[in-house]
Design a protein around this motif. Structure first.
Motif, PDB file in Angstrom:
ATOM      1  N   GLY A  45      16.355  14.087  52.407  1.00 49.10           N
ATOM      2  CA  GLY A  45      16.231  13.964  51.081  1.00 49.10           C
ATOM      3  C   GLY A  45      15.490  15.464  50.569  1.00 49.10           C
ATOM      4  O   GLY A  45      15.621  16.281  51.577  1.00 49.10           O
ATOM      5  N   VAL A  46      15.577  16.044  49.417  1.00 51.71           N
ATOM      6  CA  VAL A  46      14.997  17.027  49.054  1.00 51.71           C
ATOM      7  C   VAL A  46      13.577  17.064  48.775  1.00 51.71           C
ATOM      8  O   VAL A  46      13.201  16.155  48.189  1.00 51.71           O
ATOM      9  N   TYR A  47      12.564  17.854  49.378  1.00 54.35           N
ATOM     10  CA  TYR A  47      11.377  18.173  48.921  1.00 54.35           C
ATOM     11  C   TYR A  47      10.840  19.474  48.569  1.00 54.35           C
ATOM     12  O   TYR A  47      11.342  20.559  48.967  1.00 54.35           O
ATOM     13  N   ALA A  48      10.520  19.659  47.218  1.00 55.36           N
ATOM     14  CA  ALA A  48      10.234  21.044  46.388  1.00 55.36           C
ATOM     15  C   ALA A  48       8.685  21.165  46.573  1.00 55.36           C
ATOM     16  O   ALA A  48       8.034  20.371  45.859  1.00 55.36           O
ATOM     17  N   PHE A  49       8.405  22.326  46.936  1.00 51.04           N
ATOM     18  CA  PHE A  49       7.053  22.777  46.878  1.00 51.04           C
ATOM     19  C   PHE A  49       7.109  23.808  45.644  1.00 51.04           C
ATOM     20  O   PHE A  49       7.899  25.055  45.721  1.00 51.04           O
ATOM     21  N   VAL A  50       6.472  23.914  44.573  1.00 57.11           N
ATOM     22  CA  VAL A  50       6.307  24.670  43.556  1.00 57.11           C
ATOM     23  C   VAL A  50       4.939  25.333  43.308  1.00 57.11           C
ATOM     24  O   VAL A  50       3.824  24.714  43.105  1.00 57.11           O
ATOM     25  N   VAL A  51       5.124  26.886  42.879  1.00 52.65           N
ATOM     26  CA  VAL A  51       3.843  27.370  42.557  1.00 52.65           C
ATOM     27  C   VAL A  51       4.047  27.573  41.093  1.00 52.65           C
ATOM     28  O   VAL A  51       5.093  28.341  40.783  1.00 52.65           O
ATOM     29  N   LEU A  52       3.157  27.108  40.122  1.00 53.91           N
ATOM     30  CA  LEU A  52       3.277  27.271  38.496  1.00 53.91           C
ATOM     31  C   LEU A  52       2.717  28.486  38.280  1.00 53.91           C
ATOM     32  O   LEU A  52       1.930  29.385  38.814  1.00 53.91           O
ATOM     33  N   LYS A  53       3.340  29.159  36.932  1.00 54.61           N
ATOM     34  CA  LYS A  53       2.956  30.249  36.364  1.00 54.61           C
ATOM     35  C   LYS A  53       1.597  29.934  35.753  1.00 54.61           C
ATOM     36  O   LYS A  53       1.079  28.917  35.564  1.00 54.61           O
ATOM     37  N   LYS A  54       0.504  31.026  35.668  1.00 57.67           N
ATOM     38  CA  LYS A  54      -0.656  30.756  35.285  1.00 57.67           C
ATOM     39  C   LYS A  54      -0.790  30.316  33.891  1.00 57.67           C
ATOM     40  O   LYS A  54       0.031  30.717  32.844  1.00 57.67           O
ATOM     41  N   ASP A  55      -1.554  29.183  33.567  1.00 53.58           N
ATOM     42  CA  ASP A  55      -1.493  28.613  32.421  1.00 53.58           C
ATOM     43  C   ASP A  55      -0.234  28.257  31.833  1.00 53.58           C
ATOM     44  O   ASP A  55      -0.090  28.143  30.857  1.00 53.58           O
ATOM     45  N   SER A  56       0.456  27.460  32.663  1.00 50.25           N
ATOM     46  CA  SER A  56       1.675  26.977  32.267  1.00 50.25           C
ATOM     47  C   SER A  56       1.693  25.543  31.427  1.00 50.25           C
ATOM     48  O   SER A  56       2.603  25.288  30.602  1.00 50.25           O
ATOM     49  N   GLY A  57       0.632  24.900  31.727  1.00 44.06           N
ATOM     50  CA  GLY A  57       0.292  23.663  30.830  1.00 44.06           C
ATOM     51  C   GLY A  57       1.075  22.275  31.511  1.00 44.06           C
ATOM     52  O   GLY A  57       1.212  21.201  30.773  1.00 44.06           O
ATOM     53  N   TYR A  58       1.881  22.535  32.385  1.00 42.34           N
ATOM     54  CA  TYR A  58       2.666  21.654  33.019  1.00 42.34           C
ATOM     55  C   TYR A  58       2.048  20.560  33.968  1.00 42.34           C
ATOM     56  O   TYR A  58       1.288  21.143  34.722  1.00 42.34           O
ATOM     57  N   THR A  59       2.070  19.333  33.674  1.00 40.01           N
ATOM     58  CA  THR A  59       1.822  18.308  34.614  1.00 40.01           C
ATOM     59  C   THR A  59       2.627  18.306  35.748  1.00 40.01           C
ATOM     60  O   THR A  59       4.020  18.701  35.570  1.00 40.01           O
ATOM     61  N   GLU A  60       2.438  17.806  36.769  1.00 40.26           N
ATOM     62  CA  GLU A  60       3.324  17.880  38.235  1.00 40.26           C
ATOM     63  C   GLU A  60       4.331  16.573  37.791  1.00 40.26           C
ATOM     64  O   GLU A  60       5.748  16.960  38.036  1.00 40.26           O
ATOM     65  N   ALA A  61       3.985  15.547  36.989  1.00 35.26           N
ATOM     66  CA  ALA A  61       5.162  14.430  36.665  1.00 35.26           C
ATOM     67  C   ALA A  61       6.274  15.330  35.677  1.00 35.26           C
ATOM     68  O   ALA A  61       7.409  14.990  35.887  1.00 35.26           O
ATOM     69  N   ARG A  62       6.055  15.845  34.696  1.00 34.14           N
ATOM     70  CA  ARG A  62       6.531  16.442  33.730  1.00 34.14           C
ATOM     71  C   ARG A  62       7.514  17.512  34.334  1.00 34.14           C
ATOM     72  O   ARG A  62       8.741  17.784  34.141  1.00 34.14           O
ATOM     73  N   LEU A  63       6.905  18.347  35.152  1.00 31.95           N
ATOM     74  CA  LEU A  63       7.765  19.223  35.976  1.00 31.95           C
ATOM     75  C   LEU A  63       8.781  18.728  36.820  1.00 31.95           C
ATOM     76  O   LEU A  63      10.004  19.070  36.722  1.00 31.95           O
ATOM     77  N   ALA A  64       8.397  17.738  37.523  1.00 28.44           N
ATOM     78  CA  ALA A  64       9.393  16.927  38.399  1.00 28.44           C
ATOM     79  C   ALA A  64      10.535  16.494  37.692  1.00 28.44           C
ATOM     80  O   ALA A  64      11.449  16.538  38.246  1.00 28.44           O
ATOM     81  N   ALA A  65      10.372  15.831  36.448  1.00 27.45           N
ATOM     82  CA  ALA A  65      11.082  15.333  35.989  1.00 27.45           C
ATOM     83  C   ALA A  65      12.220  16.296  35.351  1.00 27.45           C
ATOM     84  O   ALA A  65      13.419  16.170  35.306  1.00 27.45           O
ATOM     85  N   GLU A  66      11.794  17.599  34.868  1.00 25.29           N
ATOM     86  CA  GLU A  66      12.428  18.717  34.186  1.00 25.29           C
ATOM     87  C   GLU A  66      13.385  19.219  35.327  1.00 25.29           C
ATOM     88  O   GLU A  66      14.445  19.873  35.244  1.00 25.29           O
ATOM     89  N   LEU A  67      12.809  19.444  36.402  1.00 22.64           N
ATOM     90  CA  LEU A  67      13.397  19.978  37.516  1.00 22.64           C
ATOM     91  C   LEU A  67      14.648  19.291  38.132  1.00 22.64           C
ATOM     92  O   LEU A  67      15.803  19.725  38.594  1.00 22.64           O
ATOM     93  N   ARG A  68      14.365  18.088  38.257  1.00 23.27           N
ATOM     94  CA  ARG A  68      15.478  17.152  38.647  1.00 23.27           C
ATOM     95  C   ARG A  68      16.424  17.126  37.914  1.00 23.27           C
ATOM     96  O   ARG A  68      17.651  17.078  38.092  1.00 23.27           O
TER      97      ARG A  68
END
Length: 161
Positions: A110-133
């Motif tokens: 499967g695919v596993y993504a490690f992500v560093v967010l920009k400072k003060d992005s305001g994204y939750t991990e769940a929201r980011l995961a959905a948008e990236l998918r």
């Protein structure tokens, strides 16, 4: 504006000239793929202005449901997300896509993504995961979308970690 393999046409001080006890492998790996050039193993993007951007190792490939997919290709899409500063993508054994040995013993990860967010992005991990998918499904294919997205503060800077 073109992408391809990074190859060098001239020798330079300190370049490798062999692999210890395996000169044939050195020739096959670095000089045979593009005769007359030294193949670095890296992908590169050259802009219209002549600037070069390394896109990743060309040999970092994962097999997803029978499709060969470059990790750099997925990372490039992830990095275009407005909240992402940088990312790393790896394959891992997946129970549906092939945790067991199939097709001559090849594991389908499967695919596993490690992500560093920009400072003060305001994204939750769940929201980011959905948008990236969704983004990866549109830009590459649905099978390339990561099953797991993990937000982290930093990434290792070498292949060995």
């Amino acid at each position: 504006n073109i992408s391809g393999a990074l190859c060098i046409s001239q020798a330079w001080p300190g370049m490798a000239r062999t692999i210890y006890n395996d000169h044939k492998r050195f020739l096959e790996t670095y000089l045979t793929p593009y005769p007359g050039f030294f193949f670095t193993g890296d992908g590169v993007y050259r802009t219209g202005e002549g600037y070069y951007q390394l896109t990743g190792r060309l040999d970092d490939v994962i097999n997803i449901s029978g499709h060969r997919l470059g990790t750099a290709e997925v990372e490039d899409v992830v990095n275009h997300h407005v909240a992402v500063a940088e990312s790393a993508v790896i394959g891992y054994p997946h129970e549906i896509k092939g945790e067991g040995k199939i097709n001559l013993g090849v594991l389908l990860p499967g695919v596993y993504a490690f992500v560093v967010l920009k400072k003060d992005s305001g994204y939750t991990e769940a929201r980011l995961a959905a948008e990236l998918r969704e983004l990866i499904s549109k830009k590459i294919a649905k099978y390339a979308a990561p099953e797991h997205v993990q937000v982290t503060h930093r990434l290792p800077k070498t292949r060995s970690g």
